[in-house]
Design a protein around this motif. Structure first.
Motif: not given
Length: 414
Positions: A335-350
């Motif tokens: 869902c959009p929220e999950l996709d956004r959260l995954v992007d944020i996590c990858l952006q900050f070092g995951a």
């Protein structure tokens, strides 16, 4: 009287293509419970995350056959009681206690308990509802283990989950990274939607079309794994077959009937389940491709952990990223929220990040280098939770680092 307290940890699916972990009573909640449910009996990883006690069941035994009562607060909120000699699981009205009854009934049938010991149980937990952290699976495990304890029986944990065929392999994860759980704060009411059941049927229809194209007895074939087994080919070869046989465009019910050589009436009465009779199109190519590719990622995950190359974390992270992309684009359970959260996590070092659980809401699981963990948590809180009032309210319970744990335990008070 002794108090039996059972602890189960959060179960997180990393790269998985299971047949559904609730194999004995798959209809107890009318839904499937993972993005690849009922698609094939493939190997998969369950990462047991060691956190607080979730859920916890306190129970005291009563006379055999006297009855079983469950008193719940916080998570489940409604009391339930029944006779242990007359367990009925209502398939048409999903209730929390069905999960408890599923575990209880499974143990009762496995051991042939004609007059089992009754129980008074108190259940509580800290798993957020509809968060994709397998609270229902944990409850089934808890119910099964506390029933074992009350009746003086023992059973291996793997057997309780009922993998088919039953097989477990230890996987040593590389050091240097932590797994971080982040709740999207989006809840999906599984019982109120048809997403899960449609995915199951799409996989079943793909199974039948693939079987028919290869001259197999398609009427007896129910799971994508069945096709691979009958053909005796690898997952990579199955992906090639999917490309050759199925087309990316959605299939209409009329086209499916033409491919199988059956009437529309036969399709509705013999194949389609009652709750998706009104669905007119099915994405067979996408679902089959997701299942076979996800299963291949599981085996690759295990291979990397076994060989432990210097870049193991990066390789495992890439598999997690591929898995989320497939869940989003092929299985369409994000869902959009999950996709956004995954992007944020990858952006900050995951190193890798993906949804966990059934999807359409719930949580993500991310692999984060331990030396970046503190800053990672700070940045994700700021970027996702502190920008929204509702998310901010549950911030403390929505984002946390974890480690693999031992799973369900039974504590007995002296």
């Amino acid at each position: 009287m002794h108090l039996k307290t059972l602890r189960t940890h959060r179960l997180l699916w990393l790269c998985c293509a299971p047949d559904g972990y609730r194999t004995r009573y798959p209809d107890c909640s009318r839904t499937c419970t993972d993005s690849s449910c009922a698609t094939g009996k493939y190997q998969f990883f369950i990462l047991l995350i060691c956190l607080d006690i979730i859920p916890i069941i306190g129970s005291s035994s009563v006379s055999p056959g006297e009855g079983s009562e469950m008193f719940c607060n916080r998570l489940l909120q409604r009391d339930f009681s029944t006779s242990v000699n007359n367990i009925q699981i209502n398939k048409t009205k999903p209730q929390w206690h069905n999960y408890f009854l599923c575990g209880l009934k499974g143990i009762q049938e496995h051991f042939g308990l004609n007059n089992p010991t009754g129980m008074n149980c108190l259940l509580d937990g800290t798993i957020p509802p509809s968060s994709g952290l397998s609270s229902s699976s944990a409850l089934v495990c808890c119910a099964g283990l506390v029933t074992l304890r009350a009746n003086g029986k023992t059973l291996s944990k793997a057997k309780l989950i009922e993998f088919n065929p039953l097989r477990a392999t230890d996987v040593r994860l590389p050091s240097g990274a932590a797994f971080v759980i982040a709740n999207s704060c989006v809840e999906m009411n599984k019982a109120a939607t048809s997403h899960y059941n449609i995915r199951v049927m799409e996989c079943r229809l793909a199974t039948k079309l693939l079987s028919k194209s290869k001259g197999l007895d398609w009427k007896k074939m129910l799971r994508l794994h069945d096709v691979q087994t009958k053909l005796g080919v690898s997952l990579e070869e199955m992906l090639t077959i999917v490309e050759e046989v199925l087309h990316p465009e959605p299939y209409s019910t009329e086209e499916i009937c033409k491919c199988l050589g059956i009437s529309l009436e036969e399709l509705h009465s013999q194949i389609l389940s009652q709750n998706i009779q009104d669905v007119s199109t099915f994405k067979l190519y996408q679902r089959a491709k997701h299942v076979y590719s996800e299963a291949a990622r599981v085996l690759e995950f295990q291979k990397i952990c076994s060989k432990a190359p210097a870049n193991a974390l990066q390789l495992l992270g890439e598999l997690m990223n591929q898995s989320h992309i497939s869940c989003r684009e092929m299985y369409e359970c994000s869902c959009p929220e999950l996709d956004r959260l995954v992007d944020i996590c990858l952006q900050f070092g995951a190193i890798g990040s993906r949804l966990t659980g059934a999807g359409w809401g719930g949580c993500t699981v991310s692999m984060v280098p331990t030396d970046k963990l503190s800053m990672f948590l700070k940045n994700v809180k700021k970027s996702y939770y502190q920008t929204d009032g509702q998310r901010l309210a549950g911030e403390n319970n929505s984002l946390f680092a974890t480690k693999p744990g031992r799973g369900a335990l039974v504590f007995v008070e002296a």
